[in-house]
Design a protein around this motif. Structure first.
Motif, PDB file in Angstrom:
ATOM      1  N   ASP A 110     123.196   0.200 131.697  1.00  0.00           N
ATOM      2  CA  ASP A 110     122.608  -1.126 131.933  1.00  0.00           C
ATOM      3  C   ASP A 110     121.385  -1.332 131.047  1.00  0.00           C
ATOM      4  O   ASP A 110     121.225  -2.398 130.435  1.00  0.00           O
ATOM      5  N   VAL A 111     120.532  -0.320 130.983  1.00  0.00           N
ATOM      6  CA  VAL A 111     119.314  -0.418 130.178  1.00  0.00           C
ATOM      7  C   VAL A 111     119.667  -0.524 128.698  1.00  0.00           C
ATOM      8  O   VAL A 111     119.029  -1.276 127.952  1.00  0.00           O
ATOM      9  N   ALA A 112     120.695   0.214 128.259  1.00  0.00           N
ATOM     10  CA  ALA A 112     121.131   0.121 126.861  1.00  0.00           C
ATOM     11  C   ALA A 112     121.642  -1.288 126.550  1.00  0.00           C
ATOM     12  O   ALA A 112     121.369  -1.829 125.474  1.00  0.00           O
ATOM     13  N   GLN A 113     122.349  -1.891 127.496  1.00  0.00           N
ATOM     14  CA  GLN A 113     122.832  -3.263 127.288  1.00  0.00           C
ATOM     15  C   GLN A 113     121.679  -4.257 127.263  1.00  0.00           C
ATOM     16  O   GLN A 113     121.714  -5.234 126.512  1.00  0.00           O
ATOM     17  N   VAL A 114     120.656  -4.018 128.064  1.00  0.00           N
ATOM     18  CA  VAL A 114     119.461  -4.867 128.025  1.00  0.00           C
ATOM     19  C   VAL A 114     118.819  -4.792 126.641  1.00  0.00           C
ATOM     20  O   VAL A 114     118.453  -5.816 126.043  1.00  0.00           O
ATOM     21  N   GLY A 115     118.708  -3.569 126.113  1.00  0.00           N
ATOM     22  CA  GLY A 115     118.125  -3.401 124.784  1.00  0.00           C
ATOM     23  C   GLY A 115     118.945  -4.076 123.704  1.00  0.00           C
ATOM     24  O   GLY A 115     118.387  -4.695 122.784  1.00  0.00           O
ATOM     25  N   THR A 116     120.267  -3.986 123.797  1.00  0.00           N
ATOM     26  CA  THR A 116     121.134  -4.630 122.813  1.00  0.00           C
ATOM     27  C   THR A 116     121.031  -6.147 122.884  1.00  0.00           C
ATOM     28  O   THR A 116     120.943  -6.832 121.856  1.00  0.00           O
ATOM     29  N   PHE A 117     121.029  -6.684 124.100  1.00  0.00           N
ATOM     30  CA  PHE A 117     120.904  -8.132 124.277  1.00  0.00           C
ATOM     31  C   PHE A 117     119.549  -8.602 123.744  1.00  0.00           C
ATOM     32  O   PHE A 117     119.454  -9.658 123.095  1.00  0.00           O
ATOM     33  N   ASN A 118     118.491  -7.840 124.013  1.00  0.00           N
ATOM     34  CA  ASN A 118     117.163  -8.205 123.518  1.00  0.00           C
ATOM     35  C   ASN A 118     117.114  -8.205 121.994  1.00  0.00           C
ATOM     36  O   ASN A 118     116.432  -9.040 121.385  1.00  0.00           O
ATOM     37  N   ALA A 119     117.819  -7.263 121.379  1.00  0.00           N
ATOM     38  CA  ALA A 119     117.871  -7.232 119.916  1.00  0.00           C
ATOM     39  C   ALA A 119     118.554  -8.493 119.378  1.00  0.00           C
ATOM     40  O   ALA A 119     118.114  -9.076 118.381  1.00  0.00           O
ATOM     41  N   LEU A 120     119.619  -8.936 120.048  1.00  0.00           N
ATOM     42  CA  LEU A 120     120.286 -10.178 119.646  1.00  0.00           C
ATOM     43  C   LEU A 120     119.337 -11.368 119.789  1.00  0.00           C
ATOM     44  O   LEU A 120     119.290 -12.248 118.918  1.00  0.00           O
ATOM     45  N   THR A 121     118.590 -11.394 120.882  1.00  0.00           N
ATOM     46  CA  THR A 121     117.627 -12.481 121.097  1.00  0.00           C
ATOM     47  C   THR A 121     116.561 -12.477 120.008  1.00  0.00           C
ATOM     48  O   THR A 121     116.212 -13.526 119.446  1.00  0.00           O
ATOM     49  N   PHE A 122     116.057 -11.299 119.701  1.00  0.00           N
ATOM     50  CA  PHE A 122     115.029 -11.141 118.666  1.00  0.00           C
ATOM     51  C   PHE A 122     115.511 -11.682 117.323  1.00  0.00           C
ATOM     52  O   PHE A 122     114.837 -12.473 116.665  1.00  0.00           O
ATOM     53  N   TRP A 123     116.718 -11.287 116.924  1.00  0.00           N
ATOM     54  CA  TRP A 123     117.237 -11.690 115.624  1.00  0.00           C
ATOM     55  C   TRP A 123     117.644 -13.151 115.606  1.00  0.00           C
ATOM     56  O   TRP A 123     117.563 -13.809 114.552  1.00  0.00           O
ATOM     57  N   ALA A 124     118.057 -13.691 116.742  1.00  0.00           N
ATOM     58  CA  ALA A 124     118.393 -15.116 116.792  1.00  0.00           C
ATOM     59  C   ALA A 124     117.174 -15.961 116.454  1.00  0.00           C
ATOM     60  O   ALA A 124     117.253 -16.928 115.683  1.00  0.00           O
ATOM     61  N   GLY A 125     116.030 -15.601 117.009  1.00  0.00           N
ATOM     62  CA  GLY A 125     114.804 -16.336 116.707  1.00  0.00           C
ATOM     63  C   GLY A 125     114.330 -16.105 115.290  1.00  0.00           C
ATOM     64  O   GLY A 125     113.870 -17.037 114.616  1.00  0.00           O
ATOM     65  N   LEU A 126     114.438 -14.861 114.828  1.00  0.00           N
ATOM     66  CA  LEU A 126     113.983 -14.547 113.468  1.00  0.00           C
ATOM     67  C   LEU A 126     114.818 -15.284 112.428  1.00  0.00           C
ATOM     68  O   LEU A 126     114.276 -15.830 111.462  1.00  0.00           O
ATOM     69  N   LEU A 127     116.129 -15.316 112.619  1.00  0.00           N
ATOM     70  CA  LEU A 127     116.989 -16.041 111.684  1.00  0.00           C
ATOM     71  C   LEU A 127     116.664 -17.527 111.684  1.00  0.00           C
ATOM     72  O   LEU A 127     116.673 -18.178 110.632  1.00  0.00           O
ATOM     73  N   THR A 128     116.348 -18.069 112.866  1.00  0.00           N
ATOM     74  CA  THR A 128     116.006 -19.482 112.960  1.00  0.00           C
ATOM     75  C   THR A 128     114.712 -19.794 112.234  1.00  0.00           C
ATOM     76  O   THR A 128     114.637 -20.715 111.410  1.00  0.00           O
ATOM     77  N   VAL A 129     113.676 -19.026 112.537  1.00  0.00           N
ATOM     78  CA  VAL A 129     112.345 -19.296 111.980  1.00  0.00           C
ATOM     79  C   VAL A 129     112.298 -18.995 110.479  1.00  0.00           C
ATOM     80  O   VAL A 129     111.873 -19.831 109.671  1.00  0.00           O
ATOM     81  N   ALA A 130     112.726 -17.789 110.102  1.00  0.00           N
ATOM     82  CA  ALA A 130     112.654 -17.396 108.695  1.00  0.00           C
ATOM     83  C   ALA A 130     113.638 -18.205 107.847  1.00  0.00           C
ATOM     84  O   ALA A 130     113.293 -18.647 106.748  1.00  0.00           O
ATOM     85  N   GLY A 131     114.840 -18.400 108.354  1.00  0.00           N
ATOM     86  CA  GLY A 131     115.824 -19.171 107.603  1.00  0.00           C
ATOM     87  C   GLY A 131     115.396 -20.608 107.405  1.00  0.00           C
ATOM     88  O   GLY A 131     115.464 -21.148 106.293  1.00  0.00           O
ATOM     89  N   GLY A 132     114.923 -21.236 108.473  1.00  0.00           N
ATOM     90  CA  GLY A 132     114.445 -22.616 108.357  1.00  0.00           C
ATOM     91  C   GLY A 132     113.266 -22.733 107.417  1.00  0.00           C
ATOM     92  O   GLY A 132     113.163 -23.690 106.630  1.00  0.00           O
ATOM     93  N   ALA A 133     112.365 -21.753 107.476  1.00  0.00           N
ATOM     94  CA  ALA A 133     111.186 -21.788 106.613  1.00  0.00           C
ATOM     95  C   ALA A 133     111.560 -21.658 105.143  1.00  0.00           C
ATOM     96  O   ALA A 133     111.015 -22.358 104.283  1.00  0.00           O
ATOM     97  N   LEU A 134     112.491 -20.767 104.834  1.00  0.00           N
ATOM     98  CA  LEU A 134     112.892 -20.578 103.444  1.00  0.00           C
ATOM     99  C   LEU A 134     113.596 -21.813 102.888  1.00  0.00           C
ATOM    100  O   LEU A 134     113.445 -22.152 101.716  1.00  0.00           O
ATOM    101  N   VAL A 135     114.364 -22.492 103.724  1.00  0.00           N
ATOM    102  CA  VAL A 135     115.042 -23.704 103.275  1.00  0.00           C
ATOM    103  C   VAL A 135     114.041 -24.825 103.023  1.00  0.00           C
ATOM    104  O   VAL A 135     114.083 -25.509 101.992  1.00  0.00           O
ATOM    105  N   VAL A 136     113.112 -25.011 103.964  1.00  0.00           N
ATOM    106  CA  VAL A 136     112.144 -26.109 103.858  1.00  0.00           C
ATOM    107  C   VAL A 136     111.075 -25.814 102.817  1.00  0.00           C
ATOM    108  O   VAL A 136     110.752 -26.646 101.970  1.00  0.00           O
ATOM    109  N   ASP A 137     110.529 -24.586 102.874  1.00  0.00           N
ATOM    110  CA  ASP A 137     109.420 -24.230 101.989  1.00  0.00           C
ATOM    111  C   ASP A 137     109.897 -23.905 100.575  1.00  0.00           C
ATOM    112  O   ASP A 137     109.174 -24.116  99.596  1.00  0.00           O
ATOM    113  N   ALA A 138     111.132 -23.373 100.493  1.00  0.00           N
ATOM    114  CA  ALA A 138     111.748 -23.044  99.191  1.00  0.00           C
ATOM    115  C   ALA A 138     110.874 -22.125  98.329  1.00  0.00           C
ATOM    116  O   ALA A 138     110.776 -22.287  97.118  1.00  0.00           O
ATOM    117  N   GLY A 139     110.229 -21.153  98.979  1.00  0.00           N
ATOM    118  CA  GLY A 139     109.442 -20.182  98.225  1.00  0.00           C
ATOM    119  C   GLY A 139     108.117 -20.693  97.732  1.00  0.00           C
ATOM    120  O   GLY A 139     107.470 -20.040  96.909  1.00  0.00           O
TER     121      GLY A 139
END
Length: 317
Positions: A110-139
């Motif tokens: 159960d704890v391992a699944q919590v950690g895996t789900f949290n990793a998915l949550t972490f990367w979902a936000g990171l992809l949103t923020v970093a991806g959106g920033a790179l598209v808008v800011d364009a470096g």
């Protein structure tokens, strides 16, 4: 190999940016930060760790395990505080979570699944923020420290958003449950609603984390909050790739390279020192005391018996 390369690059950047920096200048920068900004940074850090507890809330809901928030919040905060400072958060934070959650009936799986789900949550936000920033800011702007051409920056950003989109589509369409008979385990993707909640919670986490650093910067830095969030996310991404606890060195070199055209190196470095104290060391100290208090409360009877035996031995002696 990648961590070694990133650390080497971070060392070269830091040496270049700080070659003319004196210790006295950094100390002046440290003491020049107004108390009001430090207080706001503490508030933002507290709010950020509060948002982090929602990772575990979503994970346990996905697993169908309902626990009171006070128990979930406690385990999540302590787990993240230890993971941020010690590194290898899946192991260190997972170990702390197992210690606390196992007393509430959760298994190691159960704890391992919590950690895996949290990793998915972490990367979902990171992809949103970093991806959106790179598209808008364009470096450009605060992202110019990455030395990416507009085309490359937008390409990377679109790639990140594409991965996020694929994940959301999979959550919407794939409802099949994978059964691992040997482990008596069932694994499934979250629903689309839960996946959207992951994105919202993670983006809140990234925004509040960036604000801890942003409120510490002087006004003359001229960094817009959205640019700070974008820069923070990309710097953290490179810090994570380095596998160093807190991205120490790599994260700092990116922030330093991005802000030194606007601010003296001593000011940026002094701000980063205060940021690390507030965001890493202070929560770690609080979490350590909370965990110690928890362990003492669990072994209160044993400690009482030990003190009683010690007292009898002294009387007999």
């Amino acid at each position: 190999m990648l961590p070694l390369v990133l650390l080497s690059l971070a060392f070269l950047v830091l040496r270049h940016e700080l070659r003319e920096l004196s210790v006295a200048a950094m100390l002046r920068a440290l003491t020049s930060i107004p108390r009001e900004r430090i207080a706001w940074a503490v508030v933002c850090a507290a709010a950020n760790y509060l948002a982090l507890t929602l990772y575990d809330v979503l994970a346990l809901r996905h697993l169908g395990r309902r626990l009171p928030y006070r128990q979930v919040g406690f385990a999540s905060f302590v787990g993240y505080a230890f993971g941020h400072n010690i590194g290898m958060s899946f192991l260190t934070g997972g170990g702390v979570r197992y210690r606390l959650y196992s007393a509430r009936g959760l298994s190691a799986l159960d704890v391992a699944q919590v950690g895996t789900f949290n990793a998915l949550t972490f990367w979902a936000g990171l992809l949103t923020v970093a991806g959106g920033a790179l598209v808008v800011d364009a470096g450009r702007g605060a992202m110019s420290a990455l030395s990416l051409s507009p085309g490359v920056a937008r390409g990377l950003g679109l790639g990140m958003l594409g991965v996020l989109g694929a994940y959301l589509v999979a959550c919407a369409r794939v409802r099949r449950t994978l059964k691992v008979e040997r482990l008596h385990l069932e694994v499934s993707l979250p629903t689309l609603r839960r996946a959207v909640e992951q994105v919202v919670v993670s983006c809140l986490d990234w925004t509040l984390g960036a604000m801890v650093l942003w409120v510490l910067l002087p006004k003359e830095a001229g960094i817009h909050p959205t640019s700070m969030v974008a820069l923070f996310a990309v710097a953290q991404l490179l810090g994570i790739a380095s596998q160093v606890p807190g991205g120490l060195g790599v994260f700092d070199s990116v922030i330093l390279a991005a802000l030194t055209p606007r601010l003296p190196g001593a000011v940026v470095l002094g701000t980063l020192v205060v940021y690390r104290i507030i965001y890493y060391l202070l929560p770690f100290a609080v979490a350590s005391l909370m965990l110690a208090g928890h362990e003492l409360s669990l072994h209160r009877e044993q400690l009482s018996e030990w003190w009683a035996r010690l007292g009898r031995r002294r009387q007999e002696g």
